[in-house]
Motif scaffolding. Sequence first.
Motif, PDB file in Angstrom:
ATOM      1  N   VAL A 108       0.853  -1.192   0.000  1.00  0.00           N
ATOM      2  CA  VAL A 108       0.000   0.000   0.000  1.00  0.00           C
ATOM      3  C   VAL A 108       0.884   1.235   0.000  1.00  0.00           C
ATOM      4  O   VAL A 108       1.812   1.350   0.805  1.00  0.00           O
ATOM      5  CB  VAL A 108      -0.913   0.044   1.241  1.00  0.00           C
ATOM      6  N   ASP A 135      -1.361  -7.609  -5.115  1.00  0.00           N
ATOM      7  CA  ASP A 135      -2.137  -6.377  -5.000  1.00  0.00           C
ATOM      8  C   ASP A 135      -1.232  -5.204  -4.648  1.00  0.00           C
ATOM      9  O   ASP A 135      -0.439  -5.278  -3.697  1.00  0.00           O
ATOM     10  CB  ASP A 135      -3.222  -6.514  -3.923  1.00  0.00           C
ATOM     11  N   LEU A 137      -1.872  -1.232  -3.898  1.00  0.00           N
ATOM     12  CA  LEU A 137      -2.959  -0.309  -3.611  1.00  0.00           C
ATOM     13  C   LEU A 137      -2.416   1.109  -3.524  1.00  0.00           C
ATOM     14  O   LEU A 137      -1.506   1.389  -2.745  1.00  0.00           O
ATOM     15  CB  LEU A 137      -3.581  -0.717  -2.273  1.00  0.00           C
ATOM     16  N   LEU A 148      -6.500   0.069  -7.340  1.00  0.00           N
ATOM     17  CA  LEU A 148      -5.914  -1.231  -7.052  1.00  0.00           C
ATOM     18  C   LEU A 148      -5.332  -1.798  -8.339  1.00  0.00           C
ATOM     19  O   LEU A 148      -6.035  -1.955  -9.331  1.00  0.00           O
ATOM     20  CB  LEU A 148      -6.978  -2.194  -6.509  1.00  0.00           C
TER      21      LEU A 148
END
Length: 193
Positions: A108, A135, A137, A148
């Motif tokens: 993230v 992933d 983000l 995303l």
Amino acid sequence: MIVAKENFPNLTPEEYFTWEEKQLEKHELIDGQVYAMSGGSVNHGRIAIRFTSMFDAHLENSGCITGNSDIKVNIVETNNYTHPDASVTCDERDKNTSNYFTYPCLIVEVLSKTTEAYDRGSKFRMYQNNPVLKDYLLVSSTSIEIDLYHKNDAGQWMIINYGEGDIIELKSINLSFPIEQVYRGLTLEPENG
């Protein structure tokens, strides 16, 4: 949030770890060069805390580890180290290192005006070298917007844009949550340009 290259000779990872322990600010090591990280806004910090808290609670007793911005990410097969705002690893190989992950499945980055191009561009290209990353983000700190980047089963990166009223789905850690959960109680204002 990378700001400026420091005027140092190239450092090895060992020299970088020793040097950074003595610094007040965080630094990234890219191709032997040290780059200072800028400070974030109050919203930036609160959003990052929300993610690490949510991930840690969700992954309790799972064997996965949640990292905050103190945990570096080593770019696979390089001597480059970054400081994402949050990350999660479920890889056994990361349990043998004390101050960095190499194989996170989720990263993230909370965006700011000064770092957005880097986070979307060259930093993401570095992270893509990680074979287990699923992933990535990118989270706005000024509006209810999250992008995303998800690697599908065919190994292709797809982008999913989330906004007000949406449910974020992180397949890497089997977690879904309303986008408002991240932004609750924040005053959202565009950054001054």
